[in-house]
Every structure is written in structure tokens, then in C-alpha cells.
Design a protein around this motif. Structure first.
Motif, short mmCIF file in Angstrom:
data_model
loop_
_atom_site.label_atom_id
_atom_site.label_comp_id
_atom_site.label_asym_id
_atom_site.label_seq_id
_atom_site.Cartn_x
_atom_site.Cartn_y
_atom_site.Cartn_z
N GLU A 198 -24.42 -3.99 11.40
CA GLU A 198 -23.28 -3.69 10.53
C GLU A 198 -22.83 -2.25 10.64
O GLU A 198 -21.75 -1.91 10.15
CB GLU A 198 -23.66 -4.01 9.09
CG GLU A 198 -24.04 -5.47 8.85
CD GLU A 198 -24.48 -5.73 7.44
OE1 GLU A 198 -24.53 -4.76 6.65
OE2 GLU A 198 -24.76 -6.90 7.10
N PRO A 200 -21.23 1.10 12.23
CA PRO A 200 -20.16 1.28 13.23
C PRO A 200 -20.67 1.84 14.54
O PRO A 200 -20.12 1.55 15.60
CB PRO A 200 -19.20 2.26 12.54
CG PRO A 200 -20.01 2.90 11.45
CD PRO A 200 -21.05 1.92 11.03
N GLU A 201 -21.75 2.66 14.51
CA GLU A 201 -22.27 3.22 15.75
C GLU A 201 -23.17 2.25 16.50
O GLU A 201 -23.53 2.49 17.64
CB GLU A 201 -23.06 4.52 15.47
CG GLU A 201 -22.22 5.63 14.86
CD GLU A 201 -22.11 5.49 13.35
OE1 GLU A 201 -22.72 4.54 12.81
OE2 GLU A 201 -21.41 6.29 12.71
#
Length: 299
Positions: A198, A200-201
């Protein structure tokens, strides 16, 4: 290399009387998450012209053999054609011997395969693993790596002979109840992996012990609020009562000690002071050992 051919294998086994029927059937199966990750890793590393992979399941059984705990697995090379399937049994036996050195308690409990449906050679391979796991039945774990329906489905099956003749291909696979079983350490790793999906990176940062404690307390508080809202709803008549949930709540409340709030606060503070004292003495001992080591190097 073991060659499994539908007509030839059936006639040879019937003539020699090598077909082995399991005397004890499995009723419950527990699977460790590391097994599923190993199956996925094996599938991702397969050859380009290979549609599915198979392997051996290792684990332990209860004394009566009705409960199986699948703890680990290893890949078995195989090659399939329209007429036959070749399984590298030398690799299978060599890997099992190495696993026995590391985990003497683990034994062969079945085999796994990938795909959305059973292969036409599944009954023949099941017959081989039934003889390897005799006198118990062999568990067959199927993982849908094709993501049918948008999810990674998992099934546990066991073979049941059908028909009047004792032929290896006369086998019907029946569903077997299973549950994922993992210790607290694996649960923490799985939660970190889920959080990374979950982010973003694409990776998750491991939190400290205090942050983990705070997160656990918040989750416990949310569960208590949800249970309290459900109980109030049942008492008010807005929620439909459930006897199973009521029994679980009664069993949970029965183990809670009945003590006064002031007494509980006193016990908690005393326990906290003991923990702080132990932590202080540990740091003091570590500092003294560090000083002694430095003085010894100077001398």
C-alpha cells in the motif's frame, strides 16, 4: 526419473500389486505461510515452456494422523507431454534426505501443484505420494497462480479411490478443510509485507517497539469499541443476536480477573517500576562492561 504413463502405469501397478491405499484419512490441514511463498517462488522461477510446477510438502502429523501441519516444501523437477509426465524422483529423495538432517521430525505429507484446475496426471502423482506418505493419506495443495477471479485461490485436497478396480487413475479429489497457521514473528513480517503493497514507494519502514505497542493498543481499542457497539445494539434490539459470538464473549470475560480499578492501577505501576529497574540495571551493566573492555585495551 519416474515416467508416469496412463495405460502402462495402470497395468504395471495392478500386476505387481504396488498400489497402496491410505489407512488413515486427513480431516484438518494447517499450512504455514512460508509454504505458499515457496510455491510462488518456484512458479516464478519456472522454465519459459513450463505451464505449472510441482513439489513435495513436508510437515508433521498428529498421533492419529488426522491433523496435518504443512511446515515446508521443496520443488521437484518434472516434464509433461500429452502422453506422459516425467518426475525427477532422485532429486525428490535427495532433497528429502537433506531436509531430514535439518528437521528430523518433518515427513512427507503430500505434494503441491500450480494451476487453476487439476492436471490429467494428478491422480497418478497422487498415487505415488500416497505410497510415500503411507499409511496416511497424501495432501494435495493447489495454488491458482493464474489469478482466476482476480485472487490467489488455494485449495487443499485428498484423494479417494473410486471404482471396483484398484487402478491409480481411479481417484477422486475431495476438498480438505485448511487454515493458515503462523507464529507472532511471521505475523509481523506478513503485516510489514502487506503495508509495503500500500506504500507509494513500494516498501514499508519497520517501526520501533514503542510505535508497535501504540499501534497494537489502538487496534485493541478499536476492537473493544466494535464489540461494545455490537453488545449495545443487541441489547437495544437493533442488532441480530448471534449465539456463537455471545459464547466467545462469555468465555473471554470469564478469564478476566475481577479486581478493583485502584488495585489494578497499583499492580500496573508496580510492574512498570520493576521493568524500568531491570532496564536501568541492564544499561548500567552494559556500560560497566564497555568501560572494562576499554580499560583492558589501554593496559
Amino acid at each position: 526419473m519416474l515416467n508416469l504413463n496412463l495405460p502402462s502405469l495402470a497395468s504395471s501397478i495392478v500386476k505387481s500389486g504396488a498400489t497402496t491405499m491410505a489407512t488413515t484419512t486427513t480431516q484438518q490441514c494447517y499450512v504455514h505461510p512460508v509454504v505458499l511463498f515457496s510455491v510462488l517462488d518456484h512458479y516464478l522461477r519456472r522454465n519459459d515452456n513450463q505451464e505449472r510446477v510441482i513439489g513435495t510438502l513436508l510437515g508433521v502429523r498428529s498421533d492419529d494422523g488426522r491433523i496435518v501441519e504443512v511446515r515446508s516444501c521443496f520443488a521437484v523437477p518434472h516434464f509433461e507431454t500429452e502422453d506422459q509426465v516425467e518426475v525427477d524422483m532422485e532429486h525428490h529423495r535427495s532433497m528429502f534426505a537433506l531436509h531430514k538432517r535439518a528437521s528430523a521430525r518433518e515427513q512427507i505429507v503430500g505434494w503441491y501443484a500450480t494451476g487453476s484446475k487439476l492436471s490429467k496426471y494428478a491422480a497418478l502423482i497422487q498415487d505415488f505420494y500416497s505410497r510415500e506418505a503411507a499409511p496416511f493419506s497424501a495432501v494435495h495443495l493447489v495454488m491458482d497462480t493464474e489469478l482466476t477471479g482476480g485472487q490467489l485461490a488455494i485449495k487443499c485436497l485428498q484423494g479417494s479411490p473410486i471404482g471396483a478396480g484398484a487402478h491409480p487413475e481411479n481417484c477422486m479429489f475431495l476438498p480438505l478443510p485448511y487454515e493458515l497457521q503462523y507464529p507472532d514473528a511471521e505475523l509481523t513480517a506478513l503485516q510489514a509485507a502487506a503495508d509495503s503493497s500500500e506504500a507509494p514507494e513500494g516498501f514499508a519502514v519497520l517501526i520501533s517497539d514503542m510505535e508497535q505497542l501504540e499501534k497494537s493498543i489502538d487496534e485493541l481499542k478499536a476492537m473493544l469499541e466494535r464489540v461494545t457497539a455490537y453488545v449495545h445494539g443487541v441489547c437495544a434490539g437493533t442488532e441480530k443476536p448471534n449465539n456463537v459470538i455471545g459464547k466467545y464473549l462469555m468465555d473471554m470475560l470469564a478469564v478476566v480477573p475481577k479486581i478493583d480499578s485502584k488495585q489494578f492501577s497499583t499492580l500496573f505501576q508496580t510492574h512498570l517500576q520493576d521493568i524500568l529497574m531491570v532496564a536501568y540495571l541492564t544499561n548500567l551493566t552494559r556500560a560497566q562492561l564497555n568501560i572494562a573492555d576499554r580499560l583492558q585495551r589501554i593496559v
